[in-house]
Design a protein around this motif. Structure first.
Motif, PDB file in Angstrom:
ATOM      1  N   THR A   1       0.809  -1.218   0.000  1.00 30.55           N
ATOM      2  CA  THR A   1       0.000   0.000   0.000  1.00 30.55           C
ATOM      3  C   THR A   1       0.843   1.269   0.000  1.00 30.55           C
ATOM      4  O   THR A   1       0.354   2.320  -0.361  1.00 30.55           O
ATOM      5  N   THR A   2       2.092   1.165   0.382  1.00 29.61           N
ATOM      6  CA  THR A   2       2.924   2.359   0.502  1.00 29.61           C
ATOM      7  C   THR A   2       3.152   3.044  -0.835  1.00 29.61           C
ATOM      8  O   THR A   2       3.081   4.271  -0.935  1.00 29.61           O
ATOM      9  N   GLY A   3       3.434   2.281  -1.870  1.00 26.91           N
ATOM     10  CA  GLY A   3       3.673   2.852  -3.200  1.00 26.91           C
ATOM     11  C   GLY A   3       2.475   3.624  -3.732  1.00 26.91           C
ATOM     12  O   GLY A   3       2.609   4.789  -4.130  1.00 26.91           O
ATOM     13  N   PRO A   4       1.280   3.014  -3.753  1.00 24.65           N
ATOM     14  CA  PRO A   4       0.115   3.763  -4.227  1.00 24.65           C
ATOM     15  C   PRO A   4      -0.186   5.000  -3.385  1.00 24.65           C
ATOM     16  O   PRO A   4      -0.571   6.034  -3.920  1.00 24.65           O
ATOM     17  N   VAL A   5       0.004   4.916  -2.078  1.00 21.71           N
ATOM     18  CA  VAL A   5      -0.237   6.091  -1.236  1.00 21.71           C
ATOM     19  C   VAL A   5       0.720   7.213  -1.625  1.00 21.71           C
ATOM     20  O   VAL A   5       0.314   8.360  -1.810  1.00 21.71           O
ATOM     21  N   ALA A   6       2.011   6.898  -1.769  1.00 18.61           N
ATOM     22  CA  ALA A   6       2.988   7.929  -2.156  1.00 18.61           C
ATOM     23  C   ALA A   6       2.641   8.523  -3.516  1.00 18.61           C
ATOM     24  O   ALA A   6       2.745   9.741  -3.715  1.00 18.61           O
ATOM     25  N   PHE A   7       2.205   7.686  -4.444  1.00 19.36           N
ATOM     26  CA  PHE A   7       1.842   8.162  -5.783  1.00 19.36           C
ATOM     27  C   PHE A   7       0.669   9.137  -5.718  1.00 19.36           C
ATOM     28  O   PHE A   7       0.726  10.245  -6.256  1.00 19.36           O
ATOM     29  N   PHE A   8      -0.408   8.739  -5.055  1.00 19.83           N
ATOM     30  CA  PHE A   8      -1.588   9.595  -5.001  1.00 19.83           C
ATOM     31  C   PHE A   8      -1.361  10.844  -4.154  1.00 19.83           C
ATOM     32  O   PHE A   8      -1.884  11.913  -4.453  1.00 19.83           O
ATOM     33  N   VAL A   9      -0.569  10.713  -3.099  1.00 22.55           N
ATOM     34  CA  VAL A   9      -0.236  11.887  -2.287  1.00 22.55           C
ATOM     35  C   VAL A   9       0.584  12.873  -3.116  1.00 22.55           C
ATOM     36  O   VAL A   9       0.382  14.087  -3.028  1.00 22.55           O
ATOM     37  N   ALA A  10       1.488  12.360  -3.942  1.00 23.43           N
ATOM     38  CA  ALA A  10       2.279  13.245  -4.810  1.00 23.43           C
ATOM     39  C   ALA A  10       1.376  13.982  -5.787  1.00 23.43           C
ATOM     40  O   ALA A  10       1.565  15.179  -6.030  1.00 23.43           O
ATOM     41  N   LEU A  11       0.398  13.299  -6.329  1.00 19.35           N
ATOM     42  CA  LEU A  11      -0.533  13.945  -7.258  1.00 19.35           C
ATOM     43  C   LEU A  11      -1.371  15.019  -6.563  1.00 19.35           C
ATOM     44  O   LEU A  11      -1.618  16.090  -7.125  1.00 19.35           O
ATOM     45  N   GLU A  12      -1.813  14.717  -5.356  1.00 19.43           N
ATOM     46  CA  GLU A  12      -2.723  15.623  -4.651  1.00 19.43           C
ATOM     47  C   GLU A  12      -2.018  16.700  -3.838  1.00 19.43           C
ATOM     48  O   GLU A  12      -2.536  17.803  -3.704  1.00 19.43           O
ATOM     49  N   ARG A  13      -0.869  16.394  -3.273  1.00 17.94           N
ATOM     50  CA  ARG A  13      -0.243  17.319  -2.322  1.00 17.94           C
ATOM     51  C   ARG A  13       1.136  17.800  -2.751  1.00 17.94           C
ATOM     52  O   ARG A  13       1.750  18.590  -2.044  1.00 17.94           O
ATOM     53  N   GLY A  14       1.667  17.259  -3.828  1.00 14.14           N
ATOM     54  CA  GLY A  14       2.971  17.703  -4.313  1.00 14.14           C
ATOM     55  C   GLY A  14       4.090  16.753  -3.942  1.00 14.14           C
ATOM     56  O   GLY A  14       3.961  15.907  -3.064  1.00 14.14           O
ATOM     57  N   THR A  15       5.211  16.963  -4.612  1.00 12.54           N
ATOM     58  CA  THR A  15       6.332  16.036  -4.441  1.00 12.54           C
ATOM     59  C   THR A  15       7.048  16.172  -3.099  1.00 12.54           C
ATOM     60  O   THR A  15       7.544  15.185  -2.573  1.00 12.54           O
ATOM     61  N   SER A  16       7.110  17.358  -2.537  1.00 12.74           N
ATOM     62  CA  SER A  16       7.800  17.477  -1.245  1.00 12.74           C
ATOM     63  C   SER A  16       7.002  16.784  -0.140  1.00 12.74           C
ATOM     64  O   SER A  16       7.584  16.143   0.744  1.00 12.74           O
ATOM     65  N   PHE A  17       5.673  16.874  -0.193  1.00  9.42           N
ATOM     66  CA  PHE A  17       4.826  16.152   0.764  1.00  9.42           C
ATOM     67  C   PHE A  17       5.019  14.651   0.573  1.00  9.42           C
ATOM     68  O   PHE A  17       5.173  13.900   1.540  1.00  9.42           O
ATOM     69  N   ALA A  18       5.050  14.215  -0.693  1.00 11.86           N
ATOM     70  CA  ALA A  18       5.233  12.796  -0.986  1.00 11.86           C
ATOM     71  C   ALA A  18       6.608  12.308  -0.536  1.00 11.86           C
ATOM     72  O   ALA A  18       6.747  11.166  -0.075  1.00 11.86           O
ATOM     73  N   ALA A  19       7.631  13.147  -0.676  1.00  8.70           N
ATOM     74  CA  ALA A  19       8.975  12.756  -0.237  1.00  8.70           C
ATOM     75  C   ALA A  19       9.000  12.541   1.277  1.00  8.70           C
ATOM     76  O   ALA A  19       9.611  11.580   1.771  1.00  8.70           O
ATOM     77  N   GLU A  20       8.337  13.406   2.021  1.00 13.07           N
ATOM     78  CA  GLU A  20       8.248  13.226   3.478  1.00 13.07           C
ATOM     79  C   GLU A  20       7.435  11.982   3.817  1.00 13.07           C
ATOM     80  O   GLU A  20       7.733  11.277   4.775  1.00 13.07           O
ATOM     81  N   THR A  21       6.387  11.721   3.024  1.00 15.60           N
ATOM     82  CA  THR A  21       5.588  10.513   3.227  1.00 15.60           C
ATOM     83  C   THR A  21       6.454   9.276   3.023  1.00 15.60           C
ATOM     84  O   THR A  21       6.379   8.316   3.785  1.00 15.60           O
ATOM     85  N   ALA A  22       7.297   9.310   1.990  1.00 16.12           N
ATOM     86  CA  ALA A  22       8.185   8.178   1.721  1.00 16.12           C
ATOM     87  C   ALA A  22       9.193   7.990   2.857  1.00 16.12           C
ATOM     88  O   ALA A  22       9.502   6.850   3.234  1.00 16.12           O
ATOM     89  N   LEU A  23       9.697   9.090   3.427  1.00 12.32           N
ATOM     90  CA  LEU A  23      10.601   8.962   4.581  1.00 12.32           C
ATOM     91  C   LEU A  23       9.867   8.351   5.776  1.00 12.32           C
ATOM     92  O   LEU A  23      10.438   7.546   6.516  1.00 12.32           O
ATOM     93  N   GLY A  24       8.615   8.741   5.959  1.00 11.57           N
ATOM     94  CA  GLY A  24       7.807   8.135   7.020  1.00 11.57           C
ATOM     95  C   GLY A  24       7.625   6.647   6.800  1.00 11.57           C
ATOM     96  O   GLY A  24       7.696   5.847   7.739  1.00 11.57           O
ATOM     97  N   ALA A  25       7.404   6.264   5.546  1.00 14.24           N
ATOM     98  CA  ALA A  25       7.249   4.845   5.229  1.00 14.24           C
ATOM     99  C   ALA A  25       8.558   4.086   5.435  1.00 14.24           C
ATOM    100  O   ALA A  25       8.554   2.943   5.902  1.00 14.24           O
ATOM    101  N   LEU A  26       9.664   4.714   5.103  1.00  8.47           N
ATOM    102  CA  LEU A  26      10.970   4.083   5.315  1.00  8.47           C
ATOM    103  C   LEU A  26      11.206   3.864   6.808  1.00  8.47           C
ATOM    104  O   LEU A  26      11.604   2.775   7.231  1.00  8.47           O
ATOM    105  N   ALA A  27      10.937   4.876   7.596  1.00  8.83           N
ATOM    106  CA  ALA A  27      11.088   4.738   9.050  1.00  8.83           C
ATOM    107  C   ALA A  27      10.131   3.688   9.595  1.00  8.83           C
ATOM    108  O   ALA A  27      10.442   2.986  10.564  1.00  8.83           O
ATOM    109  N   ALA A  28       8.981   3.555   8.954  1.00  8.33           N
ATOM    110  CA  ALA A  28       7.995   2.578   9.419  1.00  8.33           C
ATOM    111  C   ALA A  28       8.486   1.147   9.245  1.00  8.33           C
ATOM    112  O   ALA A  28       7.934   0.224   9.853  1.00  8.33           O
TER     113      ALA A  28
END
Length: 168
Positions: free
Chosen positions: A1-28
């Motif tokens: 689920t992490t990949g699709p979430v990052a993809f849709f978050v990038a579309l809706e909120r921008g790449t910097s938000f998505a990059a932070e989301t990806a760091l959160g997923a990495l830490a997770a």
């Protein structure tokens, strides 16, 4: 689920938000290791509801503790890799293999629906959750929990076998 979430978050909120989301997923991934260890050790002495509850609490505690560290991508990835290696060494050894019964016919469709609902829910609530929590929640081992619980129905050893293969 992490990949699709990052993809849709990038579309809706921008790449910097998505990059932070990806760091959160990495830490997770560290929280996933805590989930696996907690479930595996509790499963040896308790039924699946207790083991699942303990694993979920462990995921939440570790995931919550990792919301603010300011590690860059490469050092964070190195910490995650090292932690996963240590966690694998700490996992209990599985006993002799026990074949689990085949999953029920509804299992795969239910997993697909759950994944879709999870992706939509996280994507829609990302603004409220923030990028790190969005990534952390997206990485919750939902499928692993389902597979582990089904395996645990036949005993702790099959559940541990599932968990040993999950994050590695």
């Amino acid at each position: 689920t992490t990949g699709p979430v990052a993809f849709f978050v990038a579309l809706e909120r921008g790449t910097s938000f998505a990059a932070e989301t990806a760091l959160g997923a990495l830490a997770a991934a560290l929280a996933e290791a805590a989930f696996c260890l907690a479930y595996a050790y509790v499963a040896r002495r308790a039924a699946w509801p207790v083991a699942l509850a303990a694993a979920t609490v462990a995921f939440g505690i570790v995931g919550g503790a990792l919301q603010n560290p300011a590690l860059a991508l490469i050092p964070a990835a190195m910490v995650v890799f090292a932690t996963l290696v240590v966690a694998l060494r700490l996992m209990p050894r599985a006993a002799a293999a026990v074949s689990a019964p085949p999953p029920p016919r509804w299992d795969l469709p239910v997993r697909m629906v759950i994944a879709t609902v999870l992706v939509l829910a996280i994507t829609e609530s990302a603004g409220m959750l923030g990028p790190r929590w969005s990534g952390t929640i997206a990485a919750f081992p939902l499928y692993a929990a389902i597979l582990t619980v089904f395996a645990h129905r036949t005993g702790a050893a099959p559940a541990v076998q599932v968990l040993r293969g999950l994050p590695w």
